[in-house]
Design an enzyme around this catalytic site. Structure first.
Site, short mmCIF file in Angstrom:
data_model
loop_
_atom_site.label_atom_id
_atom_site.label_comp_id
_atom_site.label_asym_id
_atom_site.label_seq_id
_atom_site.Cartn_x
_atom_site.Cartn_y
_atom_site.Cartn_z
N CYS A 78 -8.46 2.64 -2.34
CA CYS A 78 -8.64 3.73 -3.30
C CYS A 78 -9.23 3.20 -4.61
O CYS A 78 -8.52 2.56 -5.39
CB CYS A 78 -7.29 4.42 -3.56
SG CYS A 78 -7.41 5.77 -4.74
N CYS A 119 -7.74 4.84 -7.73
CA CYS A 119 -6.40 4.34 -8.08
C CYS A 119 -6.47 2.94 -8.69
O CYS A 119 -5.80 2.65 -9.68
CB CYS A 119 -5.50 4.25 -6.85
SG CYS A 119 -5.62 5.64 -5.73
N ASP A 120 -7.28 2.06 -8.10
CA ASP A 120 -7.17 0.63 -8.41
C ASP A 120 -8.36 0.04 -9.15
O ASP A 120 -8.30 -1.12 -9.57
CB ASP A 120 -6.95 -0.16 -7.11
CG ASP A 120 -5.62 0.19 -6.46
OD1 ASP A 120 -4.68 0.55 -7.19
OD2 ASP A 120 -5.52 0.13 -5.22
#
Ligand code: NAP
Length: 321
Positions: free
Chosen positions: A133, A136-137
């Site tokens: 992701c 997300c990261d």
């Protein structure tokens, strides 16, 4: 056999949101947790894009959502659904490894799993440089170099997103043409931070002395030549697999196996609702899943109200529970 008003299958953000809403509506929902409470969010090391939390670990956010549902009367059962029977209409049968439930309404939030490369270093690299992701990261890779594996829309979209943080994003694709749409391809080729390695597969993810990712071992599928490519992160976007196998042909699924829902999160079976990644191929965020779980729960609550005169009172069912 246990008789319930609402059974929620799955405990990701969509299921947990549905639990809070149906519990506050006094429906005493039963949540069948599945493999891992919180689903993918439950194993995400840090979440920085769920409104209200500048930074929170996935397990902490999930625990707060679970406690919230429990506070209002949701019951969490640590079990797996083995089979369902939606063929005779409500009440529906949901069979777990240790119990059978008869539920007036069912909310399916069983999610999808990112497809894995299944290569050495992948599983142990999660949280140490391997991610599924970018949204997300990506932030954790500011000023670093990353590779993206895959050649579809997700690989390019997430790759382009990652150029906000990384100094270099190298897409490694197993063919020499991309599956992604033309517009995304144009944007990717025009981005000076994007690079491409064609006809190549990743054989292994490598780690440095710190225990974090420092490279990938590659092989060229046309020449057979192998090489090591240095990188700080490996983002894998080779598709998702929705967990819809247990439904067989009982729910209408799209060509990729995702449950089809309408704008009220109703499935093809009256009284069965679905939310989160089991029906959302596109957004896959904690926040969007929470919204969808909330909507599905509200639809289920309205559906139960509308059908109240046809539902058997729970205490009249001699189900031996
Ligand atoms: P996808 O379209 O299935 O693409 C997966 C990519 O990964 C393909 O390029 C495939 O290679 C590659 N791949 C699959 N298995 C692999 C393996 N074992 N090793 C190496 N490479 C592998 O998946 P997606 O990109 O996640 O997209 C899913 C759906 O969501 C699509 O319908 C897509 O259009 C949609 N989507 C749309 C948008 C948008 O419109 N903005 C954004 C994201 C996703 P091959 O090409 O060789 O098969």
């Amino acid at each position: 056999m246990k008789r319930e008003r609402v059974v929620i299958i799955g405990s990701g953000p969509a299921g947990l949101a549905a639990a809070v809403y149906t519990a506050r509506a006094q429906l005493k929902p039963v949540v069948i947790v599945g493999n891992q409470i919180g689903g993918q969010a439950g194993i995400t090391h840090e979440i920085e894009n769920y409104p209200g939390f500048i930074s929170i670990t996935g397990p902490d956010l999930v625990e707060q959502m679970r406690a919230h549902g429990e506070h209002f009367g949701a019951e969490f059962v640590y079990d797996m659904v083995e089979s369902v029977d939606f063929t005779h209409g409500s009440p529906f049968t949901v069979k777990t490894y240790s119990e059978t439930y008869l539920a007036d309404a069912v909310i399916v939030t069983i999610g999808a799993d990112p497809r894995k490369l299944q290569i050495p270093g992948e599983a142990e690299g999660i949280g140490r440089g391997v991610s599924y992701c970018g949204t997300c990261d990506g932030f954790f890779f500011r000023g670093k170099e990353v590779v993206v594996v895959g050649g579809g829309d997700s690989a390019l979209e997430e790759g382009i997103f990652l150029t906000r943080f990384a100094t270099k994003v190298t897409v490694i694709h197993r063919r020499d043409t991309l599956r992604a749409g033309v517009q995304l391809q144009k944007r990717a080729f025009a981005n000076p931070k994007m690079h491409f390695i064609w006809d190549t597969k990743v054989d292994e993810i490598l780690f440095g002395e710190q225990g974090t990712v420092n490279g990938v071992r590659l092989s060229n599928l046309k020449t057979g030549e192998t090489s090591v490519y240095p990188t700080d992160g490996v983002f894998i976007f080779i598709g998702h697999d929705p967990n819809s196998k247990i439904f067989g042909d009982q729910l209408a699924l799209n060509a990729d196996g995702y449950v089809i829902t309408d704008e009220r999160y109703r499935t093809s079976v009256d009284g069965v609702f679905a939310a989160g990644e089991i029906q959302d191929q596109l957004w896959r965020q904690v926040a969007t899943s929470v919204g969808q779980g909330t909507s599905a729960a509200m639809s289920a609550i309205h559906w139960l109200d509308e059908h109240a005169d046809q539902l058997q009172p729970l205490d009249e069912v001699a189900a031996g529970d």
